[in-house]
Write a protein that holds these residues in place. Structure first.
Motif, PDB file in Angstrom:
ATOM      1  N   SER A 119       6.825  -2.733   1.323  1.00 15.99           N
ATOM      2  CA  SER A 119       6.837  -4.193   1.374  1.00 15.99           C
ATOM      3  C   SER A 119       5.803  -4.715   2.364  1.00 15.99           C
ATOM      4  CB  SER A 119       8.225  -4.698   1.779  1.00 15.99           C
ATOM      5  OG  SER A 119       9.183  -4.347   0.820  1.00 15.99           O
ATOM      6  N   THR A 123       2.824  -8.133  -0.706  1.00 15.55           N
ATOM      7  CA  THR A 123       2.257  -6.810  -0.930  1.00 15.55           C
ATOM      8  C   THR A 123       1.040  -6.983  -1.837  1.00 15.55           C
ATOM      9  OG1 THR A 123       4.477  -5.883  -0.797  1.00 15.55           O
ATOM     10  CG2 THR A 123       2.753  -4.464  -1.706  1.00 15.55           C
ATOM     11  N   LEU A 167       8.357  -2.562  -3.110  1.00 13.49           N
ATOM     12  CA  LEU A 167       7.057  -3.195  -2.899  1.00 13.49           C
ATOM     13  C   LEU A 167       7.173  -4.711  -2.766  1.00 13.49           C
ATOM     14  CD1 LEU A 167       6.205  -0.748  -5.410  1.00 13.49           C
ATOM     15  CD2 LEU A 167       4.167  -1.275  -4.111  1.00 13.49           C
TER      16      LEU A 167
END
Length: 256
Positions: A157, A196, A176
């Protein structure tokens, strides 16, 4: 080769010009803030060693065992860590630009705030690794080579992976999603999200099944052949991206 058992002997030998420390037993040693640039520590036992802030620029740590080692802020630029074991190692804030980590084992390693720009991580194992940014540093993987890497269940992340090569990477159930920004030092509320960034990344034939990509930037990314089974794709930016079926996304919205 004489065994190296004390910090003093390492410093003395390095200062006198010695660079060959292959297969040295340095387990649990305090090696903080040293200059060991270009040292050859191939196949060395560095389990639980403390190497924070040490300069290992262009050093060879090939096939060394660094399990549970403390490497926070360590300079590992252009270092050779191929096939090294870094299981549960703490690499927070480490400098790994252009480092060679091919086939390295980084399971459950902490890489928060590390700089891996241009690093070669092909076929590396980062199962359950934590690559989330720290309070003051992003985790930078721009242009990194991550072909075939195992990032299953990894924490990514807020990481920057723009232009990275993640072809055939395993990102099953990876995290993510964009992360909330931290509150300010004055106590104010955080504003927005730290997204991200996978813009321009190559994810051909990558396994993204059941991964959380909420809010991820995938502008101009290549997802041809990627497995998106069960993937969370809420609010992602796919402008210009190549989708799994080979078509190109014109607008930003997520695919149905």
């Amino acid at each position: 080769m004489n065994p190296i058992t004390t910090l003093e002997s390492i410093v003395q030998q390095y200062t006198s010009g010695k660079r060959d420390f292959r297969r040295a037993n340095l387990r649990e040693m305090d090696l903080l803030n040293l200059d060991l640039a270009k040292a050859d520590l191939s196949e060395a036992d560095l389990r639980q060693a403390r190497l924070g802030k040490t300069n290992l620029h262009d050093a060879s740590l090939r096939r060394s065992n660094l399990s549970e080692a403390l490497l926070w802020g360590t300079i590992l630029t252009e270092a050779n860590l191929e096939e090294a074991i870094l299981r549960e190692a703490d690499l927070s804030g480490a400098k790994l630009e252009r480092a060679r980590l091919r086939s390295a084992i980084l399971c459950k390693a902490s890489l928060g705030g590390a700089s891996l720009i241009g690093a070669d991580l092909r076929e590396a194992n980062l199962f359950e690794a934590d690559l989330r940014p720290t309070a003051d540093q992003i985790t930078d993987l721009r242009q990194a080579r991550l072909t075939g890497v195992d990032l299953s269940y990894a924490q990514l992340s807020g990481a920057v992976l723009a232009g990275a090569n993640l072809d055939r990477a395993k990102l099953c159930r990876a995290h993510l999603q964009s992360r909330p920004l931290r509150a300010t030092a004055t106590g104010g509320s955080p504003q927005g999200l730290s997204a991200t960034d996978l813009s321009g990344a190559s994810l051909r034939n990558a396994d993204l099944s059941y991964a959380d990509l909420t809010g991820v930037i995938l502008r101009d990314a290549n997802l041809k052949g990627a497995d998106l089974t069960g993937t969370i794709l809420t609010d992602i930016d796919l402008t210009g991206a190549i989708l799994p079926d080979g078509t190109q996304q014109v607008h930003a919205e997520s695919p149905n």
